[in-house]
Write an enzyme that holds these catalytic residues in place. Structure first.
Site, PDB file in Angstrom:
ATOM      1  N   ASP A  72       3.628 -20.904  14.826  1.00 27.17           N
ATOM      2  CA  ASP A  72       4.718 -20.381  14.002  1.00 27.17           C
ATOM      3  C   ASP A  72       5.627 -21.499  13.479  1.00 27.17           C
ATOM      4  O   ASP A  72       6.115 -21.424  12.355  1.00 27.17           O
ATOM      5  CB  ASP A  72       5.537 -19.386  14.848  1.00 27.17           C
ATOM      6  CG  ASP A  72       6.563 -18.620  14.041  1.00 27.17           C
ATOM      7  OD1 ASP A  72       6.208 -18.119  12.961  1.00 27.17           O
ATOM      8  OD2 ASP A  72       7.739 -18.525  14.480  1.00 27.17           O
ATOM      9  N   HIS A  84       8.815 -23.002   4.039  1.00 26.13           N
ATOM     10  CA  HIS A  84      10.176 -22.917   3.505  1.00 26.13           C
ATOM     11  C   HIS A  84      11.064 -24.064   3.965  1.00 26.13           C
ATOM     12  O   HIS A  84      12.083 -24.351   3.344  1.00 26.13           O
ATOM     13  CB  HIS A  84      10.809 -21.543   3.779  1.00 26.13           C
ATOM     14  CG  HIS A  84      11.318 -21.342   5.170  1.00 26.13           C
ATOM     15  ND1 HIS A  84      10.540 -20.895   6.198  1.00 26.13           N
ATOM     16  CD2 HIS A  84      12.546 -21.507   5.701  1.00 26.13           C
ATOM     17  CE1 HIS A  84      11.252 -20.796   7.302  1.00 26.13           C
ATOM     18  NE2 HIS A  84      12.487 -21.167   7.028  1.00 26.13           N
ATOM     19  N   ARG A  91       0.812  -1.224   0.000  1.00 30.28           N
ATOM     20  CA  ARG A  91       0.000   0.000   0.000  1.00 30.28           C
ATOM     21  C   ARG A  91       0.843   1.269   0.000  1.00 30.28           C
ATOM     22  O   ARG A  91       0.437   2.291  -0.548  1.00 30.28           O
ATOM     23  CB  ARG A  91      -0.900   0.038   1.239  1.00 30.28           C
ATOM     24  CG  ARG A  91      -2.063  -0.912   1.193  1.00 30.28           C
ATOM     25  CD  ARG A  91      -2.681  -0.987   2.560  1.00 30.28           C
ATOM     26  NE  ARG A  91      -1.652  -1.223   3.576  1.00 30.28           N
ATOM     27  CZ  ARG A  91      -1.858  -1.263   4.869  1.00 30.28           C
ATOM     28  NH1 ARG A  91      -3.061  -1.077   5.353  1.00 30.28           N
ATOM     29  NH2 ARG A  91      -0.862  -1.500   5.708  1.00 30.28           N
ATOM     30  N   LYS A 103      14.532 -26.562   2.064  1.00 31.53           N
ATOM     31  CA  LYS A 103      15.907 -26.732   2.560  1.00 31.53           C
ATOM     32  C   LYS A 103      16.481 -28.012   1.967  1.00 31.53           C
ATOM     33  O   LYS A 103      15.819 -29.060   1.964  1.00 31.53           O
ATOM     34  CB  LYS A 103      15.920 -26.820   4.092  1.00 31.53           C
ATOM     35  CG  LYS A 103      15.621 -25.484   4.786  1.00 31.53           C
ATOM     36  CD  LYS A 103      15.709 -25.627   6.294  1.00 31.53           C
ATOM     37  CE  LYS A 103      15.166 -24.402   7.007  1.00 31.53           C
ATOM     38  NZ  LYS A 103      16.065 -23.267   7.046  1.00 31.53           N
ATOM     39  N   HIS A 162       6.376 -26.247   9.999  1.00 35.23           N
ATOM     40  CA  HIS A 162       7.714 -26.807   9.769  1.00 35.23           C
ATOM     41  C   HIS A 162       7.926 -28.157  10.466  1.00 35.23           C
ATOM     42  O   HIS A 162       8.372 -29.125   9.856  1.00 35.23           O
ATOM     43  CB  HIS A 162       8.795 -25.851  10.270  1.00 35.23           C
ATOM     44  CG  HIS A 162       8.687 -24.461   9.717  1.00 35.23           C
ATOM     45  ND1 HIS A 162       8.295 -24.202   8.434  1.00 35.23           N
ATOM     46  CD2 HIS A 162       8.934 -23.250  10.284  1.00 35.23           C
ATOM     47  CE1 HIS A 162       8.303 -22.886   8.228  1.00 35.23           C
ATOM     48  NE2 HIS A 162       8.682 -22.291   9.341  1.00 35.23           N
ATOM     49  N   GLU A 220      16.200 -21.840  18.232  1.00 39.62           N
ATOM     50  CA  GLU A 220      16.702 -20.554  17.737  1.00 39.62           C
ATOM     51  C   GLU A 220      17.280 -19.761  18.906  1.00 39.62           C
ATOM     52  O   GLU A 220      16.781 -19.859  20.025  1.00 39.62           O
ATOM     53  CB  GLU A 220      15.568 -19.743  17.119  1.00 39.62           C
ATOM     54  CG  GLU A 220      14.933 -20.403  15.917  1.00 39.62           C
ATOM     55  CD  GLU A 220      13.925 -19.474  15.257  1.00 39.62           C
ATOM     56  OE1 GLU A 220      14.333 -18.737  14.361  1.00 39.62           O
ATOM     57  OE2 GLU A 220      12.763 -19.471  15.685  1.00 39.62           O
ATOM     58  N   LYS A 242      12.403 -20.010  20.985  1.00 35.16           N
ATOM     59  CA  LYS A 242      13.259 -18.837  20.779  1.00 35.16           C
ATOM     60  C   LYS A 242      14.120 -18.674  22.028  1.00 35.16           C
ATOM     61  O   LYS A 242      13.749 -19.094  23.121  1.00 35.16           O
ATOM     62  CB  LYS A 242      12.410 -17.582  20.603  1.00 35.16           C
ATOM     63  CG  LYS A 242      11.396 -17.669  19.450  1.00 35.16           C
ATOM     64  CD  LYS A 242      11.822 -16.892  18.252  1.00 35.16           C
ATOM     65  CE  LYS A 242      10.780 -16.907  17.150  1.00 35.16           C
ATOM     66  NZ  LYS A 242      11.391 -16.886  15.813  1.00 35.16           N
TER      67      LYS A 242
HETATM   68  N1  LIG Z   1       9.085 -12.380   8.117  1.00 31.47           N
HETATM   69  C1  LIG Z   1       9.364 -13.687   8.128  1.00 31.47           C
HETATM   70  O1  LIG Z   1      10.479 -14.147   8.425  1.00 31.47           O
HETATM   71  C2  LIG Z   1       8.302 -14.669   7.759  1.00 31.47           C
HETATM   72  C3  LIG Z   1       7.028 -14.249   7.394  1.00 31.47           C
HETATM   73  N2  LIG Z   1       6.103 -15.177   7.016  1.00 31.47           N
HETATM   74  C4  LIG Z   1       4.759 -14.760   6.607  1.00 31.47           C
HETATM   75  O2  LIG Z   1       4.857 -13.857   5.517  1.00 31.47           O
HETATM   76  C5  LIG Z   1       3.841 -12.882   5.585  1.00 31.47           C
HETATM   77  C6  LIG Z   1       4.482 -11.504   5.631  1.00 31.47           C
HETATM   78  O3  LIG Z   1       5.290 -11.423   6.762  1.00 31.47           O
HETATM   79  P1  LIG Z   1       6.233 -10.166   7.035  1.00 31.47           P
HETATM   80  O4  LIG Z   1       6.945  -9.760   5.800  1.00 31.47           O
HETATM   81  O5  LIG Z   1       7.020 -10.509   8.218  1.00 31.47           O
HETATM   82  O6  LIG Z   1       5.171  -9.042   7.409  1.00 31.47           O
HETATM   83  P2  LIG Z   1       5.380  -7.454   7.458  1.00 31.47           P
HETATM   84  O7  LIG Z   1       4.417  -6.952   8.459  1.00 31.47           O
HETATM   85  O8  LIG Z   1       6.807  -7.091   7.595  1.00 31.47           O
HETATM   86  O9  LIG Z   1       4.917  -6.985   6.002  1.00 31.47           O
HETATM   87  C7  LIG Z   1       3.583  -6.981   5.602  1.00 31.47           C
HETATM   88  C8  LIG Z   1       3.510  -6.459   4.189  1.00 31.47           C
HETATM   89  O10 LIG Z   1       2.147  -6.458   3.766  1.00 31.47           O
HETATM   90  C9  LIG Z   1       1.850  -5.173   3.182  1.00 31.47           C
HETATM   91  N3  LIG Z   1       0.423  -4.921   3.357  1.00 31.47           N
HETATM   92  C10 LIG Z   1      -0.276  -4.760   4.500  1.00 31.47           C
HETATM   93  N4  LIG Z   1      -1.572  -4.539   4.241  1.00 31.47           N
HETATM   94  C11 LIG Z   1      -1.699  -4.569   2.896  1.00 31.47           C
HETATM   95  C12 LIG Z   1      -2.789  -4.395   2.015  1.00 31.47           C
HETATM   96  N5  LIG Z   1      -4.024  -4.152   2.451  1.00 31.47           N
HETATM   97  N6  LIG Z   1      -2.546  -4.496   0.691  1.00 31.47           N
HETATM   98  C13 LIG Z   1      -1.317  -4.718   0.205  1.00 31.47           C
HETATM   99  N7  LIG Z   1      -0.245  -4.894   0.999  1.00 31.47           N
HETATM  100  C14 LIG Z   1      -0.435  -4.810   2.326  1.00 31.47           C
HETATM  101  C15 LIG Z   1       2.746  -4.213   3.967  1.00 31.47           C
HETATM  102  O11 LIG Z   1       3.024  -3.034   3.273  1.00 31.47           O
HETATM  103  P3  LIG Z   1       2.131  -1.699   3.365  1.00 31.47           P
HETATM  104  O12 LIG Z   1       1.912  -1.418   4.806  1.00 31.47           O
HETATM  105  O13 LIG Z   1       2.944  -0.713   2.628  1.00 31.47           O
HETATM  106  O14 LIG Z   1       0.880  -2.029   2.644  1.00 31.47           O
HETATM  107  C16 LIG Z   1       4.022  -5.041   4.010  1.00 31.47           C
HETATM  108  O15 LIG Z   1       4.690  -4.942   2.784  1.00 31.47           O
HETATM  109  C17 LIG Z   1       3.021 -13.210   6.820  1.00 31.47           C
HETATM  110  O16 LIG Z   1       1.950 -14.041   6.449  1.00 31.47           O
HETATM  111  C18 LIG Z   1       3.994 -14.013   7.681  1.00 31.47           C
HETATM  112  O17 LIG Z   1       3.345 -14.892   8.550  1.00 31.47           O
HETATM  113  C19 LIG Z   1       6.398 -16.516   6.952  1.00 31.47           C
HETATM  114  C20 LIG Z   1       7.638 -16.971   7.300  1.00 31.47           C
HETATM  115  C21 LIG Z   1       8.679 -16.103   7.783  1.00 31.47           C
HETATM  116  O1  LIG Z   2       8.892 -19.570   9.585  1.00 35.40           O
HETATM  117  C1  LIG Z   2       9.653 -19.189  10.444  1.00 35.40           C
HETATM  118  O2  LIG Z   2      10.895 -19.693  10.471  1.00 35.40           O
HETATM  119  C2  LIG Z   2      11.950 -18.996  11.126  1.00 35.40           C
HETATM  120  C3  LIG Z   2      13.094 -20.006  11.283  1.00 35.40           C
HETATM  121  O3  LIG Z   2      13.505 -20.407  10.007  1.00 35.40           O
HETATM  122  P1  LIG Z   2      14.985 -20.970   9.780  1.00 35.40           P
HETATM  123  O4  LIG Z   2      15.003 -21.286   8.336  1.00 35.40           O
HETATM  124  O5  LIG Z   2      15.925 -19.866  10.190  1.00 35.40           O
HETATM  125  O6  LIG Z   2      15.120 -22.168  10.662  1.00 35.40           O
HETATM  126  C4  LIG Z   2      11.528 -18.448  12.464  1.00 35.40           C
HETATM  127  O7  LIG Z   2      12.538 -17.622  12.994  1.00 35.40           O
HETATM  128  C5  LIG Z   2      10.263 -17.631  12.286  1.00 35.40           C
HETATM  129  O8  LIG Z   2       9.787 -17.220  13.559  1.00 35.40           O
HETATM  130  C6  LIG Z   2       9.193 -18.425  11.587  1.00 35.40           C
HETATM  131  O9  LIG Z   2       8.108 -17.562  11.244  1.00 35.40           O
END
Ligand SMILES: NC(=O)C1=CN([C@@H]2O[C@H](COP(=O)(O)OP(=O)(O)OC[C@H]3O[C@@H](n4cnc5c(N)ncnc54)[C@H](OP(=O)(O)O)[C@@H]3O)[C@@H](O)[C@H]2O)C=CC1
Ligand SMILES: O=C1O[C@H](COP(=O)(O)O)[C@@H](O)[C@H](O)[C@H]1O
Length: 494
Positions: free
Chosen positions: A237, A180, A51, A184, A242, A218, A345
């Site tokens: 999580d 993910h 957004r 691996k 996983h 972790e 964690k």
């Molecule tokens: N971070 C990680 O390591 C991991 C994350 N995930 C999963 O990936 C997904 C994203 O996680 P993460 O990147 O950490 O989350 P973040 O909160 O960092 O990012 C969320 C993203 O969604 C966008 N967003 C929010 N609302 C809207 C909307 N209405 N329309 C379009 N875009 C939107 C935000 O941008 P903006 O506000 O500009 O719209 C931002 O780019 C989640 O489902 C999470 O569970 C899974 C594994 C690991």
């Molecule tokens: O999906 C997730 O995985 C990471 C750990 O991934 P790893 O590849 O580094 O073992 C975890 O830290 C995170 O909380 C979870 O959302």
């Protein structure tokens, strides 16, 4: 360099959530690495969508900073980074509203007929609405794929609702539910270990195996993700996805082929054979914990509640940052073999490891004491770091004067054996999506079966007034986790 790169067809990769943590830390670096290794060329595009208002130049600056932060210097060149950034464009789109769709659709229309991947790296609550809009705008066709990040939903009901909403507009064969861990190399190696090596497969049952341990530990705390993590916790999580996927690969029957559905059918059978936890058994069969201040690697670190408060969270959270459990697969192969699972964690080491412990001999020629220590055979499968395997066995201590035993190991370090970089899990998975190969992605029934199994735990915690047990950061969880396995006369492998 990764060996034998098979190029994929040109694509448009549309990443929703493109300003988020996952995109910056994992998705852009993975796409860059595949581009640098020549798996796709300049006829593919990456369209970043979120957004926030910004133009493509500003997004490219952010993306460049992310690549510099997350790709080691020896794995990137200025030239290849610049060439990759030129493939990126940014579209300000609201996945929950109508803003910005026209521009995104106009960009897509420039390459009609190209494979389109819609990667939803947003909160799962948006998956349904983004897919409905994609479909309503005619952006989904037979060459489109939709990738859904984990955890898919918050519980069984929300997972079903998301699957139904997405499934109403996208055929199952075009939905890629990512975990993910399945990307691996060491996790995929479980298939090779079991089914390409008959010596192991013949031993892979309750006659020979005493128990299995799966540890995903972790050292980090909640990092910058407290807002997400506090609504999730370790069970949602890490375990629902996983760890259960690892358990499935370890416990499943040999699939008839490596075809996506053949593998997923076998994993599903394991999930359905997992003994459901009855409400009265939750406390005896599982342990949930939350870290308090302590030290990890001799660095003092704050407790979970303090970290949460620093990111604006309210006090008194009962979210678990540690979970351990004794699970049971009710099948001919695994009858009576416990699977001990644990994750958390702020544990002492970052390690993901599977320990398969074999039964002791029915009669010992070498009673403990008289002949030195007596240890069971164990197969250690190290998923990360120092990926490899070790078969622990007893050997004779060399030298005259008696027959004493000593535990030794047959060790394989994957790094030494293969001498090459292990690609990040996302690299493989992102390219499998373009190829349309669903083998390493979860099918709807699998995800729901996994939620179905964890649901009684979630319900029991919701009904309970008992908070998670505290553990000092840097310890292996609450002492109750040690008691969980020691009650059975076994011990965690450390
Ligand atoms: N971070 C990680 O390591 C991991 C994350 N995930 C999963 O990936 C997904 C994203 O996680 P993460 O990147 O950490 O989350 P973040 O909160 O960092 O990012 C969320 C993203 O969604 C966008 N967003 C929010 N609302 C809207 C909307 N209405 N329309 C379009 N875009 C939107 C935000 O941008 P903006 O506000 O500009 O719209 C931002 O780019 C989640 O489902 C999470 O569970 C899974 C594994 C690991
Ligand atoms: O999906 C997730 O995985 C990471 C750990 O991934 P790893 O590849 O580094 O073992 C975890 O830290 C995170 O909380 C979870 O959302």
């Amino acid at each position: 360099m990764v060996s034998r790169i098979l190029p994929v067809q040109p694509f448009d990769y549309v990443v929703f959530g493109a300003t988020g943590d996952l995109t910056m830390r994992k998705l852009l670096p993975a796409l860059y690495s595949r581009f640098r290794d020549g798996q796709f060329g300049t006829d593919s595009r990456v369209i970043a969508a979120a957004r926030s208002e910004m133009d493509t130049a500003e997004y490219r600056e952010r993306a460049e900073a992310a690549l510099r932060a997350h790709i080691p210097g020896h794995d990137r060149t200025d030239q290849s980074v610049a060439a990759f950034l030129a493939l990126l464009s940014y579209a300000a789109v609201d996945g929950a509203g109508e803003d910005g769709w026209a521009a995104l659709l106009a960009t897509l229309a420039e390459r009609e007929g190209q494979v389109r991947v819609f990667y939803l790296a947003t909160a799962p609550a948006l998956y349904g609405s983004i897919c409905e809009r994609l479909a309503a705008h005619g952006a989904i066709d037979g060459r489109s794929r939709v990738v859904l990040e984990k955890p898919l939903g918050h519980d069984l009901a929300s997972a079903r609702a998301i699957n139904t909403a997405v499934g109403a507009v996208v055929p199952e064969a075009q939905i890629f539910r990512i975990d993910h861990y399945l990307g691996k190399e060491t996790v995929q190696n479980l298939l090779a270990l079991r089914f390409a090596n008959p010596i192991f497969e013949r031993l892979w049952n309750a006659d020979v195996i005493d128990h299995v341990q799966i540890t995903v530990a972790e050292t980090v705390g909640v990092e910058q993700r407290a807002g997400y993590y506090d609504t999730s916790g370790a069970l949602r999580d890490m375990v629902q996805n996983h760890i259960l996927q690892l358990l499935c690969l370890l416990a499943m029957e040999p699939p008839a082929s490596l075809d996506a559905d053949a593998v997923r059918d076998e994993k599903l059978k394991v999930l359905r054979a997992l003994r459901r936890i009855r409400p009265g058994e939750v406390a005896a069969q599982s342990v949930r914990g939350q870290y308090v201040a302590g030290a990890v690697g001799s660095q003092p670190v704050p407790g979970y509640l303090t970290e949460l408060a620093a990111q604006g969270g309210s006090g008194g959270s009962t979210t678990e940052t540690f979970f351990a459990m004794r699970a049971q697969v009710d099948s001919f192969r695994w009858a009576g073999v416990p699977f001990y699972l644990r994750t958390g964690k702020r544990l002492p080491r970052k390690v993901s490891e599977i320990v398969v412990q074999f039964r002791t001999p029915p009669f010992s020629l070498f009673p403990a004491g008289a002949h030195g220590p007596s240890e069971p055979n164990r197969l250690l499968i190290r998923l990360q770091p120092q990926e490899g395997m070790r078969l622990e066995m007893m050997t004779k201590d060399p030298g005259p004067g008696g027959l004493r035993l000593r535990p030794t190991g047959l060790d394989i370090s994957f790094e030494e054996t293969f001498g090459q970089r292990f690609p990040d899990a996302y690299e493989r998975l992102l390219m499998d999506v373009v190829r349309g190969n669903q083998t390493l992605f979860m099918r709807r029934d699998e995800v729901e079966a996994a939620w179905d199994w964890v649901q009684p735990l979630l319900d029991s915690w919701a009904d309970s007034a008992e908070p998670p047990r505290p553990y000092a950061a840097g310890a292996w969880g609450p002492t109750a986790a040690i008691a969980l396995i020691e009650r059975d006369g076994r011990t965690w492998y450390e």
